[in-house]
Design a protein around this motif. Structure first.
Motif, PDB file in Angstrom:
ATOM      1  N   PRO A 295       0.805  -1.234   0.000  1.00 57.79           N
ATOM      2  CA  PRO A 295       0.000   0.000   0.000  1.00 57.79           C
ATOM      3  C   PRO A 295       0.834   1.278   0.000  1.00 57.79           C
ATOM      4  O   PRO A 295       0.455   2.266  -0.630  1.00 57.79           O
ATOM      5  CB  PRO A 295      -0.841  -0.124   1.272  1.00 57.79           C
ATOM      6  CG  PRO A 295      -0.905  -1.584   1.544  1.00 57.79           C
ATOM      7  CD  PRO A 295       0.405  -2.142   1.098  1.00 57.79           C
TER       8      PRO A 295
ATOM      9  N   ARG B 247     -11.493   2.965  -5.314  1.00 56.93           N
ATOM     10  CA  ARG B 247     -10.835   1.881  -4.587  1.00 56.93           C
ATOM     11  C   ARG B 247     -11.796   1.248  -3.576  1.00 56.93           C
ATOM     12  O   ARG B 247     -11.876   0.022  -3.454  1.00 56.93           O
ATOM     13  CB  ARG B 247      -9.585   2.416  -3.883  1.00 56.93           C
ATOM     14  CG  ARG B 247      -8.770   1.341  -3.192  1.00 56.93           C
ATOM     15  CD  ARG B 247      -7.399   1.853  -2.818  1.00 56.93           C
ATOM     16  NE  ARG B 247      -7.467   3.049  -1.983  1.00 56.93           N
ATOM     17  CZ  ARG B 247      -6.396   3.749  -1.592  1.00 56.93           C
ATOM     18  NH1 ARG B 247      -5.192   3.378  -1.995  1.00 56.93           N
ATOM     19  NH2 ARG B 247      -6.526   4.810  -0.824  1.00 56.93           N
ATOM     20  N   ARG B 248     -12.550   2.085  -2.879  1.00 57.27           N
ATOM     21  CA  ARG B 248     -13.525   1.555  -1.918  1.00 57.27           C
ATOM     22  C   ARG B 248     -14.645   0.801  -2.643  1.00 57.27           C
ATOM     23  O   ARG B 248     -15.078  -0.268  -2.213  1.00 57.27           O
ATOM     24  CB  ARG B 248     -14.103   2.692  -1.081  1.00 57.27           C
ATOM     25  CG  ARG B 248     -15.127   2.210  -0.059  1.00 57.27           C
ATOM     26  CD  ARG B 248     -15.805   3.345   0.667  1.00 57.27           C
ATOM     27  NE  ARG B 248     -16.951   2.844   1.429  1.00 57.27           N
ATOM     28  CZ  ARG B 248     -17.941   3.597   1.853  1.00 57.27           C
ATOM     29  NH1 ARG B 248     -17.944   4.903   1.624  1.00 57.27           N
ATOM     30  NH2 ARG B 248     -18.948   3.062   2.533  1.00 57.27           N
TER      31      ARG B 248
ATOM     32  N   THR C 256      -8.753  -2.334 -14.569  1.00 55.50           N
ATOM     33  CA  THR C 256      -9.701  -1.589 -13.730  1.00 55.50           C
ATOM     34  C   THR C 256     -10.681  -0.801 -14.588  1.00 55.50           C
ATOM     35  O   THR C 256     -10.312  -0.239 -15.622  1.00 55.50           O
ATOM     36  CB  THR C 256      -8.940  -0.642 -12.785  1.00 55.50           C
ATOM     37  OG1 THR C 256      -8.206  -1.427 -11.839  1.00 55.50           O
ATOM     38  CG2 THR C 256      -9.876   0.273 -12.020  1.00 55.50           C
TER      39      THR C 256
ATOM     40  N   ASP D  46      -3.410  -3.866  -8.971  1.00 57.63           N
ATOM     41  CA  ASP D  46      -4.454  -3.893  -9.994  1.00 57.63           C
ATOM     42  C   ASP D  46      -3.868  -3.641 -11.378  1.00 57.63           C
ATOM     43  O   ASP D  46      -3.079  -2.726 -11.584  1.00 57.63           O
ATOM     44  CB  ASP D  46      -5.546  -2.867  -9.665  1.00 57.63           C
ATOM     45  CG  ASP D  46      -5.103  -1.426  -9.839  1.00 57.63           C
ATOM     46  OD1 ASP D  46      -5.488  -0.801 -10.842  1.00 57.63           O
ATOM     47  OD2 ASP D  46      -4.368  -0.920  -8.962  1.00 57.63           O
TER      48      ASP D  46
ATOM     49  N   LEU E 137     -10.551   8.686  -7.075  1.00 57.44           N
ATOM     50  CA  LEU E 137      -9.746   7.468  -7.025  1.00 57.44           C
ATOM     51  C   LEU E 137      -9.942   6.727  -5.704  1.00 57.44           C
ATOM     52  O   LEU E 137     -10.032   5.489  -5.683  1.00 57.44           O
ATOM     53  CB  LEU E 137      -8.268   7.805  -7.227  1.00 57.44           C
ATOM     54  CG  LEU E 137      -7.891   8.381  -8.597  1.00 57.44           C
ATOM     55  CD1 LEU E 137      -6.412   8.742  -8.624  1.00 57.44           C
ATOM     56  CD2 LEU E 137      -8.217   7.403  -9.711  1.00 57.44           C
ATOM     57  N   GLU E 138     -10.028   7.465  -4.612  1.00 64.03           N
ATOM     58  CA  GLU E 138     -10.283   6.814  -3.318  1.00 64.03           C
ATOM     59  C   GLU E 138     -11.666   6.169  -3.292  1.00 64.03           C
ATOM     60  O   GLU E 138     -11.840   5.066  -2.761  1.00 64.03           O
ATOM     61  CB  GLU E 138     -10.144   7.833  -2.195  1.00 64.03           C
ATOM     62  CG  GLU E 138      -8.710   8.266  -1.928  1.00 64.03           C
ATOM     63  CD  GLU E 138      -8.609   9.175  -0.722  1.00 64.03           C
ATOM     64  OE1 GLU E 138      -8.570   8.649   0.412  1.00 64.03           O
ATOM     65  OE2 GLU E 138      -8.580  10.410  -0.903  1.00 64.03           O
TER      66      GLU E 138
ATOM     67  N   LEU F  63      -4.844   1.938 -11.102  1.00 68.23           N
ATOM     68  CA  LEU F  63      -5.849   2.914 -10.685  1.00 68.23           C
ATOM     69  C   LEU F  63      -5.207   4.262 -10.398  1.00 68.23           C
ATOM     70  O   LEU F  63      -5.723   5.300 -10.825  1.00 68.23           O
ATOM     71  CB  LEU F  63      -6.594   2.407  -9.447  1.00 68.23           C
ATOM     72  CG  LEU F  63      -7.624   3.379  -8.852  1.00 68.23           C
ATOM     73  CD1 LEU F  63      -8.727   3.696  -9.858  1.00 68.23           C
ATOM     74  CD2 LEU F  63      -8.221   2.827  -7.565  1.00 68.23           C
ATOM     75  N   TYR F  64      -4.084   4.266  -9.699  1.00 67.70           N
ATOM     76  CA  TYR F  64      -3.421   5.524  -9.362  1.00 67.70           C
ATOM     77  C   TYR F  64      -2.416   5.968 -10.421  1.00 67.70           C
ATOM     78  O   TYR F  64      -1.940   7.097 -10.379  1.00 67.70           O
ATOM     79  CB  TYR F  64      -2.731   5.406  -7.997  1.00 67.70           C
ATOM     80  CG  TYR F  64      -3.662   5.691  -6.849  1.00 67.70           C
ATOM     81  CD1 TYR F  64      -3.537   6.846  -6.083  1.00 67.70           C
ATOM     82  CD2 TYR F  64      -4.704   4.816  -6.541  1.00 67.70           C
ATOM     83  CE1 TYR F  64      -4.414   7.114  -5.049  1.00 67.70           C
ATOM     84  CE2 TYR F  64      -5.579   5.075  -5.515  1.00 67.70           C
ATOM     85  CZ  TYR F  64      -5.436   6.216  -4.762  1.00 67.70           C
ATOM     86  OH  TYR F  64      -6.314   6.487  -3.741  1.00 67.70           O
TER      87      TYR F  64
ATOM     88  N   SER G 103     -12.008  -3.609 -10.024  1.00 62.42           N
ATOM     89  CA  SER G 103     -10.552  -3.593 -10.083  1.00 62.42           C
ATOM     90  C   SER G 103     -10.024  -4.999  -9.844  1.00 62.42           C
ATOM     91  O   SER G 103     -10.363  -5.632  -8.843  1.00 62.42           O
ATOM     92  CB  SER G 103      -9.990  -2.626  -9.028  1.00 62.42           C
ATOM     93  OG  SER G 103      -8.614  -2.409  -9.226  1.00 62.42           O
TER      94      SER G 103
ATOM     95  N   ARG H 117     -13.461  -2.567  -3.742  1.00 63.90           N
ATOM     96  CA  ARG H 117     -13.221  -3.455  -2.594  1.00 63.90           C
ATOM     97  C   ARG H 117     -14.516  -3.969  -1.992  1.00 63.90           C
ATOM     98  O   ARG H 117     -14.641  -5.141  -1.629  1.00 63.90           O
ATOM     99  CB  ARG H 117     -12.408  -2.706  -1.541  1.00 63.90           C
ATOM    100  CG  ARG H 117     -12.046  -3.541  -0.318  1.00 63.90           C
ATOM    101  CD  ARG H 117     -11.169  -2.767   0.654  1.00 63.90           C
ATOM    102  NE  ARG H 117     -11.836  -1.599   1.189  1.00 63.90           N
ATOM    103  CZ  ARG H 117     -11.475  -0.348   0.961  1.00 63.90           C
ATOM    104  NH1 ARG H 117     -10.448  -0.085   0.172  1.00 63.90           N
ATOM    105  NH2 ARG H 117     -12.136   0.664   1.506  1.00 63.90           N
TER     106      ARG H 117
END
Length: 364
Positions: free
Chosen positions: A180, A353-354, A225, A222, A349-350, A187-188, A212, A357
């Motif tokens: 992390p 990601r959530r 995505t 990832d 982006l955050e 994604l980032y 993702s 997930r």
């Protein structure tokens, strides 16, 4: 760094990092600018240090970023942070606290909160903080912006953007690390570009859904995505970033009430820079695309079977980013990409990601 500076005196730039981003993108674009001069580079890698000296004779090479602004070091007008993602916030903070304006490669930070913290620090110190979102100056994106400004498509309903590659074997390194703290994964990386472009074109986002996956054997982060964004104005953006695409889709597919625009192929500037070409060198126009890669505008027929009208691509113009940075430092123009814009993209982006997930739609 003020409006009283002579435009004939180049602003001196210190570049942190001489990997892919530093050596292929930032250093050549800085060196090609008539208003900037690459004065110093930091790298702890002896081979990269030798490459920097060979490519940029006279450049000072330091092992650590803090050597750029240590007491007794030559004066700089700008620090460019092109080191690994996990170092962006730390290095940018140190440079700002030393009183230096900063450009940071995307992503500015790992979180929107960190990005806004950097923005607040820069504003408190009265210093420029800009983010290198070079894909705003891709020729296809510039062409699409012109078409939208001209209302050539009518009200846009859906925006599809793909940044796809076929790389079936992981290359390794921090960009593909699953740790992390490395802030790796597509994604980032490529996601920072496609999300930024969607926000520039269609504004704030009210919901995010994402899928993702880690598909390649041995991959950690990832590599395939998809993001579905709903903008406040009703436009839906479908964004794809992938290293596992055996057949590449269109770079852009934009559907409006009157017409659609479809564009295949990637802006040629990255490939040119990787090949050692530089803006202003050679006979060909920088960033120009061959006619067979122009997008097509129309309705009712596939562009693959001749439907629509070819739209000449505007040339890509990465040098415009650093020209705008120089103007901002001299007080004659705005910051081309602000930290607040980067923070807005990081919100998305955050949320993505959530969403990926937890399997839910998220409001950023």
């Amino acid at each position: 760094m003020t409006g009283t500076d002579s435009p004939r005196t180049p602003l001196r730039v210190g570049l942190v990092g001489y990997g892919l981003a530093g050596s292929v993108f930032h250093a050549p674009l800085i060196a090609a600018s008539g208003d900037l001069a690459l004065a110093a580079v930091t790298t702890g890698n002896p081979e990269r240090a030798a490459e920097a000296r060979a490519a940029h004779p006279g450049v000072r090479v330091a092992a650590k970023p803090e050597e750029l602004w240590a007491p007794g070091a030559e004066e700089l007008d700008l620090v460019v942070v092109a080191s690994p993602n996990k170092t962006h916030v730390e290095v940018a903070t140190a440079a700002l606290e030393a009183g230096l304006p900063v450009v940071v490669d995307k992503p500015l930070a790992g979180t929107a909160a960190e990005a806004r913290g950097l923005a607040a620090l820069a504003e408190e110190r009265g210093l420029l903080l800009s983010v290198f979102q070079n894909r705003r100056w891709d020729g296809d994106f510039r062409t699409l912006r012109r078409l939208l400004d001209e209302d050539a498509l009518g009200e846009v309903q859906r925006f599809e953007s793909r940044f796809e590659r076929w790389r079936p074997k992981p290359k390794g390194g921090w960009r593909e690390s699953g740790a992390p703290e490395e802030i790796g994964g597509l994604l980032y990386d490529l996601g920072s570009h496609v999300v930024d472009q969607a926000l520039v074109l269609f504004g704030p986002v009210v919901s995010v859904y994402a899928e993702s996956d880690v598909r390649r054997p041995g991959a950690e982060a990832d590599d395939d995505t998809f993001l579905a964004l709903t903008h406040a104005n009703g436009v839906r953006s479908h964004l794809y970033v992938s290293a596992t695409t055996a057949q590449l889709g269109p770079r852009f597919r934009v559907l409006g009430r009157r017409a659609g625009f479809v564009k295949y192929g990637l802006d040629p500037q990255e490939a040119a820079l990787r090949d050692g070409l530089r803006p202003g060198s050679g006979g060909a126009a920088w960033g120009a695309e061959p006619e067979e890669l122009w997008g097509r505008l129309g309705a009712g027929k596939s562009p693959l079977t001749g439907g629509g009208t070819p739209v000449e691509s505007l040339p890509g113009d990465y040098p415009a980013y650093y020209a705008a940075v120089a103007a901002a430092l001299r007080g004659t123009g705005p910051n081309p990409v602000t930290a607040h814009e980067a923070a807005d993209a990081l919100d998305v982006l955050e949320a993505a990601r959530r969403s990926a997930r937890e399997g839910i739609t998220v409001a950023p």
